[in-house]
Write a protein that holds these residues in place. Structure first.
Motif, PDB file in Angstrom:
ATOM      1  N   GLU A 239       0.960  -1.239  -0.178  1.00  0.00           N
ATOM      2  CA  GLU A 239      -0.088  -0.152  -0.047  1.00  0.00           C
ATOM      3  C   GLU A 239       0.738   1.278   0.003  1.00  0.00           C
TER       4      GLU A 239
ATOM      5  N   THR B 174      -1.890  -4.771   2.387  1.00  0.00           N
ATOM      6  CA  THR B 174      -2.092  -4.162   3.436  1.00  0.00           C
ATOM      7  C   THR B 174      -1.863  -4.703   4.951  1.00  0.00           C
ATOM      8  N   GLY B 175      -1.966  -4.070   5.822  1.00  0.00           N
ATOM      9  CA  GLY B 175      -2.089  -4.802   7.203  1.00  0.00           C
ATOM     10  C   GLY B 175      -0.904  -5.663   7.704  1.00  0.00           C
ATOM     11  N   HIS B 176      -1.338  -6.891   8.091  1.00  0.00           N
ATOM     12  CA  HIS B 176      -0.238  -7.659   8.627  1.00  0.00           C
ATOM     13  C   HIS B 176       0.408  -8.301   7.559  1.00  0.00           C
TER      14      HIS B 176
ATOM     15  N   ARG C  65       1.695  -7.210   5.207  1.00  0.00           N
ATOM     16  CA  ARG C  65       3.037  -6.227   4.730  1.00  0.00           C
ATOM     17  C   ARG C  65       4.215  -6.819   5.374  1.00  0.00           C
TER      18      ARG C  65
ATOM     19  N   ARG D 269       7.471  -2.054   9.811  1.00  0.00           N
ATOM     20  CA  ARG D 269       6.820  -3.249   9.716  1.00  0.00           C
ATOM     21  C   ARG D 269       7.090  -4.278  10.818  1.00  0.00           C
TER      22      ARG D 269
END
Length: 330
Positions: free
Chosen positions: A260, A282-284, A286, A322
């Motif tokens: 993203e 997106t989210g986890h 990544r 991250r």
């Protein structure tokens, strides 16, 4: 594996391998580490005007993806334990070889028929330290897949790693499984120096690393180019959205995962050029783009600073958003 296998094992002092990219030299662990892949990738990308493409533009990502595909194909074909097989390191790192590989890349269309070997997962920790005297440590520890082999020695509080997962089962492959042999592995802590003449001592510019299995060489190069080509400081270079090129064994297809923050128009243009795109990640999820740490000596990445002035030894540090690391002075 027997107790004798473990008792006869010993650590080694190794000689790193390196390549020049413009005014810097990137140092990586030699085979059986995949540090070679990062150097091959830089050598191919040196043949393109990356800064003119623009950061994370469709042209930039397209060329990066194609170079990654060529690099992973070479490293998975030629990388193994140098104590058991002869590896063509000099040929692979020769600039003429990378120029030939770069000529395979078409600016407006994805290549066909580029196949790597098997790719598996990661579970890795990286840290770097530079002290007040300028000594640097770039360090990686890894159990590899999840909890490694899942085997915990009696009365011990740790599991054994399972790096042997990356051996090849093809009898004539350089990385074929064999007794007393070390497998292709993805661990590759890096150091960066200036490209000093042979008569001069290289000056340390950075300690850096990006964890994440086969994302590691891709992460090293993307983060490094963020600083070298686009003038980002260490934290900005780690924050910037990344690309992860992944090979699907079942379908024999290459996938390009876009984090993203990369424009939708770029994803659409890459699809038009023949790439299979996952966007946005997106989210986890990544976490697949790796988790990096950097410490730089001075502002060599800053285009507004006079690079001839080496008087400053201010340390700059960045830690990947991250993951759960941090940049810390002491």
């Amino acid at each position: 594996m027997t107790l004798d296998d473990l008792s006869s094992h010993a650590s080694e002092v190794i000689t790193p391998i390196s390549t020049e990219y413009k005014s810097v030299r990137l140092w990586e662990p030699p085979p059986n580490s995949q540090g070679l892949a990062a150097l091959l990738l830089l050598n191919i990308l040196e043949n393109f005007s990356l800064k003119a493409f623009g950061h994370n533009s469709s042209d930039y990502i397209h060329v990066l993806v194609e170079a990654v595909r060529l690099t992973l194909t070479d490293s998975l074909r030629y990388l193994g334990d140098p104590n058991h097989v002869t590896l063509p390191l000099e040929t692979l790192l020769d600039k003429n070889y990378s120029h030939q590989r770069a000529q395979r890349i078409s600016v407006d269309r994805a290549m066909e028929g580029v196949k790597p070997g098997q790719m598996t997962g990661s579970d890795t920790v990286y840290f770097c330290v530079i002290d007040s005297q300028g000594n640097a440590c770039s360090f990686v520890n890894s159990n590899y897949m999840g909890f490694g082999s899942g085997l915990v020695p009696k009365d011990c509080g740790f599991p054994l790693q399972n790096r042997g997962a990356n051996f090849s089962l093809h009898r004539n492959h350089l990385n074929c499984v064999s007794g007393g042999k070390r497998p292709y592995h993805t661990i590759m802590p890096a150091l960066l120096t200036d490209s000093a003449a042979k008569s001069q001592k290289p000056q340390l510019l950075a300690a850096l690393g990006v964890m994440g299995g086969f994302m590691q060489p891709q992460g090293h190069v993307q983060v490094l180019l963020n600083m070298l080509e686009f003038g980002m400081n260490p934290q900005q270079a780690l924050d910037a959205p990344r690309v992860y090129v992944q090979y699907d064994q079942k379908t024999e297809e290459w996938w390009v995962n876009l984090e993203e923050g990369i424009d939708q128009q770029v994803a659409e243009e890459l699809t038009r050029r023949g790439h299979k795109i996952n966007w946005p990640i997106t989210g986890h999820a990544r976490s697949q783009f790796g988790r990096g740490q950097i410490i730089t000596v001075g502002e060599w990445w800053n285009p507004s600073v006079n690079q001839d002035d080496h008087s400053t030894r201010v340390l700059w540090a960045g830690s990947d958003p991250r993951a759960d690391g941090c940049a810390q002075g002491y």
